[in-house]
Structure formats: C-alpha cells, structure tokens
Motif scaffolding. Structure first.
Motif, short mmCIF file in Angstrom:
data_model
loop_
_atom_site.label_atom_id
_atom_site.label_comp_id
_atom_site.label_asym_id
_atom_site.label_seq_id
_atom_site.Cartn_x
_atom_site.Cartn_y
_atom_site.Cartn_z
N CYS A 255 0.81 -1.23 0.00
CA CYS A 255 0.00 0.00 0.00
C CYS A 255 0.83 1.27 0.00
O CYS A 255 0.27 2.36 -0.12
CB CYS A 255 -0.92 0.00 1.22
SG CYS A 255 -2.23 -1.21 1.07
N GLY B 45 6.47 4.26 -2.02
CA GLY B 45 7.63 5.09 -1.69
C GLY B 45 8.69 4.98 -2.77
O GLY B 45 8.41 5.12 -3.96
N GLY C 227 10.18 2.25 -3.57
CA GLY C 227 10.00 0.97 -4.26
C GLY C 227 10.90 -0.17 -3.80
O GLY C 227 10.79 -1.28 -4.33
N SER C 228 11.76 0.05 -2.80
CA SER C 228 12.70 -1.03 -2.42
C SER C 228 11.97 -2.27 -1.91
O SER C 228 12.29 -3.39 -2.32
CB SER C 228 13.66 -0.55 -1.32
OG SER C 228 14.49 0.43 -1.85
N GLU D 67 0.90 4.24 -4.65
CA GLU D 67 1.53 5.48 -4.16
C GLU D 67 0.53 6.62 -4.38
O GLU D 67 0.07 6.82 -5.50
CB GLU D 67 2.84 5.75 -4.91
CG GLU D 67 3.49 7.09 -4.59
CD GLU D 67 3.77 7.31 -3.11
OE1 GLU D 67 4.42 6.48 -2.47
OE2 GLU D 67 3.30 8.35 -2.58
N SER D 68 0.24 7.34 -3.31
CA SER D 68 -0.78 8.40 -3.44
C SER D 68 -0.20 9.70 -3.98
O SER D 68 -0.93 10.47 -4.59
CB SER D 68 -1.48 8.64 -2.10
OG SER D 68 -0.52 8.94 -1.11
N ILE E 184 5.95 11.47 -6.66
CA ILE E 184 6.73 10.28 -6.27
C ILE E 184 6.37 9.13 -7.20
O ILE E 184 7.24 8.40 -7.69
CB ILE E 184 6.45 9.89 -4.79
CG1 ILE E 184 6.84 11.02 -3.84
CG2 ILE E 184 7.18 8.60 -4.43
CD1 ILE E 184 6.45 10.80 -2.39
N ILE F 264 15.74 8.42 2.97
CA ILE F 264 14.32 8.73 2.78
C ILE F 264 14.04 10.23 2.96
O ILE F 264 12.95 10.70 2.70
CB ILE F 264 13.45 7.84 3.70
CG1 ILE F 264 12.05 7.69 3.12
CG2 ILE F 264 13.39 8.33 5.12
CD1 ILE F 264 11.48 6.32 3.26
N ILE G 281 12.15 12.39 0.39
CA ILE G 281 10.75 12.03 0.18
C ILE G 281 9.84 12.80 1.16
O ILE G 281 8.66 13.00 0.89
CB ILE G 281 10.56 10.49 0.33
CG1 ILE G 281 9.53 9.98 -0.68
CG2 ILE G 281 10.11 10.06 1.69
CD1 ILE G 281 9.35 8.48 -0.66
N ARG H 273 -0.28 11.16 6.32
CA ARG H 273 -1.44 10.91 7.19
C ARG H 273 -1.29 9.57 7.91
O ARG H 273 -0.80 8.60 7.32
CB ARG H 273 -2.73 10.88 6.35
CG ARG H 273 -3.11 12.22 5.77
CD ARG H 273 -4.22 12.10 4.77
NE ARG H 273 -3.84 11.31 3.60
CZ ARG H 273 -4.67 10.91 2.66
NH1 ARG H 273 -5.94 11.18 2.73
NH2 ARG H 273 -4.23 10.21 1.63
C1 SAM Z 1 8.03 5.25 4.13
S1 SAM Z 1 7.57 5.40 2.47
C2 SAM Z 1 7.52 3.73 1.89
C3 SAM Z 1 8.90 3.21 1.59
C4 SAM Z 1 8.85 1.92 0.79
N1 SAM Z 1 8.37 0.81 1.58
C5 SAM Z 1 10.20 1.61 0.18
O1 SAM Z 1 10.67 0.47 0.29
O2 SAM Z 1 10.80 2.52 -0.43
C6 SAM Z 1 5.84 5.73 2.53
C7 SAM Z 1 5.25 6.05 1.16
O3 SAM Z 1 3.86 5.73 1.18
C8 SAM Z 1 3.12 6.77 0.61
N2 SAM Z 1 1.78 6.75 1.23
C9 SAM Z 1 1.46 7.17 2.48
N3 SAM Z 1 0.14 7.03 2.70
C10 SAM Z 1 -0.38 6.48 1.58
C11 SAM Z 1 -1.69 6.09 1.19
N4 SAM Z 1 -2.74 6.29 2.00
N5 SAM Z 1 -1.88 5.53 -0.03
C12 SAM Z 1 -0.83 5.36 -0.86
N6 SAM Z 1 0.43 5.75 -0.57
C13 SAM Z 1 0.67 6.29 0.63
C14 SAM Z 1 3.92 8.02 0.92
O4 SAM Z 1 3.61 9.09 0.03
C15 SAM Z 1 5.36 7.52 0.78
O5 SAM Z 1 5.82 7.64 -0.53
#
Ligand code: SAM
Length: 276
Positions: A105, A108, A110-111, A130-131, A135, A198, A201, A208
C-alpha cells in the motif's frame, strides 16, 4: 499537490524534452524550458516549491530536502542476501513465497516492492500503491527504465504493478481475500532522522496516519496476513491491532503482523476484530 514545475537538464536531447513535456501533461503541471537557468532561478521565477527534473532517461524531484530519484538502493543488497540463503525481515513477516499475491500500500522509493516481487516471481503478483503523483511518476518510471543492475533484479522491478492511488480508496475496490498479504510502510509518526535515504521524500510524502478503518479493509482484502512497518516501540502497533514479529532485536524498526489464520477471522464479522 505541492506546487511544482517540470524541466530538463541544460541542453537536453529531443527525447528528454519530449519526456518532460509528456510527464508535465500527465501531472497537469507546467513544463518550463530550462535554457541556461539554474534550478534555483527557475524555482524563484515560477514560485515553485519543487522541480521535476528530466535527465537523459530518468526523472528526479528537487525538493528542499535534496534530490529524490529512483535507485534499487537497499533492494539490491537484500536480494543478494536472499539469494545467498539469508532471511529478510519483511519477507518473513509477510510469509510470502513464489506465486504469492501482495498488495503493497505504500510504494515510496520501491525497495520493499522490488524485494517482494523477487520473492513471488513470475507467477506471483505485486501491486504497489503510491498516493503522491510526483513520487509515483519518478518511481514508476525508474522501475520500468532503470537498467544498471543484474537481470534478476531488473526483472523483479519490471514486474511490480504500480498504481497512483490512495490505499484508502483502492482497498475498497478489492474483493475479499484477493491478496495473500497486504503491507503498509507509512511515514513513521516519529521520523528516524538518520535514515537519510528517505529524507528527500519527506516534503512530498503522504504523511497521514493509518486508521483502524484502513486496517479493517486490509484484513478483509488479505487472505492470510496484514503487515505494518513502524519505528520500534511505536504505539501505532497496539493502536491498530498488530503483534510485533520476532527478529531485529536491536533494530530501530519493527514489523507488526495481523495473522488472519491464527485469529480465524475469516469466519468472524471483521468489525469484531476491532471491538473496543
Ligand atoms: C516510508 S515510504 C515507503 C517506503 C517503501 N516501503 C520503500 O521500500 O521505499 C511511505 C510512502 O507511502 C506513501 N503513502 C502514504 N500514505 C499512503 C496512502 N494512504 N496511499 C498510498 N500511498 C501512501 C507516501 O507518500 C510515501 O511515498
């Protein structure tokens, strides 16, 4: 969405300028010819907070916290370790293997999605959401076009199905038990500042907090497991009904798991999961 413009490096070739124009159209943003201006000068002239910068065949976003660009980053090392027979805490928490279907969900950079995709292979499926549209553009372009890595990592990248969507809305469209595992890696409530990878970002990310309603939907959509990553010691785990998974005793991050099989919730009205 944050105020932004789209431009290229100085003296772009025709393909880069074309990519910049197409990207600005997709995002409904303004394309600005770079000419010989500095990025700071363009920011000031157009009152832009961020610049989506198109290079030869890659996109990045220049934010106040640095440049956000796609790179397999930690996925490269994690996949190397997995291939060498070592474990991976996320994969252990998700309990996924070849053929599994995963809904990630929070794409971010993408890793995590790349590592999930490596594990589930060609016959599995990873859908990553990704919302934030900026990004999303940078990372989805990178997943499809980045080429400087070994074939098994590039194949894993290409297989990730990315969607520019808020997971709140997307989950509502998914059928019951349609993914084996659903994963959340939200922006931490208390940021780990030394996690500098990070930092760029942060000004853009959807910050939220997750809600019980989102987790309830995820429990409906997941066949087996819902997993959340958060800062170790975060009260988000208990607030949202997660049990901490083992491993990573000295790590600053933990994985929380809701295991539907052990709760036997497939037979329960989902609301009873969160009865206060
Ligand atoms: C901590 S990062 C994720 C890092 C990712 N797991 C990685 O390996 O790179 C969180 C990401 O989730 C996105 N995000 C947060 N809330 C979201 C939502 N409700 N729906 C979709 N994306 C969301 C944020 O914009 C951000 O890009």
């Amino acid at each position: 969405m944050q105020n932004f413009i789209v431009t290229t490096t100085r003296k772009p070739d025709a393909a880069a300028e074309d990519l910049a124009i197409r990207t600005s159209e997709k995002l409904g943003g303004q394309f600005v010819k770079r000419e010989n201006f500095s990025l700071d000068a363009l920011k000031k002239a157009h009152g832009a907070e961020n610049i989506l910068l198109v290079k030869k065949n890659s996109l990045s976003i220049v934010t106040a916290e640095g440049e956000l660009f796609f790179h397999p980053n930690t996925a490269h090392l994690r996949i190397k370790n997995l291939r060498g027979g070592q474990g991976d805490r996320l994969i252990d928490a998700l309990k996924i293997s070849a053929d599994s279907k995963v809904l990630d969900c929070t794409l971010g950079l993408g890793s995590d999605a790349i590592v999930e995709s490596f594990i589930v292979g060609e016959s599995g499926k990873v859908v990553a959401l990704e919302s934030n549209p900026l990004i999303f553009q940078v990372v989805s372009h990178g997943l499809q076009n980045f080429s400087d890595d070994s074939p098994h990592i590039l194949e894993a990248m290409r297989r990730v199905e990315v969607v520019n969507a808020d997971c709140r809305e997307f989950l509502k469209t998914c059928a019951d038990n349609s993914f084996d595992a659903v994963y959340f890696d939200p922006m931490f409530r208390k940021p780990v500042k030394k996690s500098s990878g990070i930092n760029p970002i942060r000004p853009l990310a959807d910050n939220r907090p997750l809600s019980k309603e989102i987790i309830k939907e995820a429990c409906r959509v997941a066949k087996f497991r819902v997993v959340m990553k958060e800062h170790s010691g975060s009260t988000e785990f208990s607030r949202l009904g997660f049990k901490i998974a083992g491993g990573g005793k000295y790590s600053s991050v933990s994985f929380g798991v809701i295991d539907k099989t052990s709760l036997n919730v497939r037979d329960l009205p989902i609301d009873r999961l969160f009865a206060d």
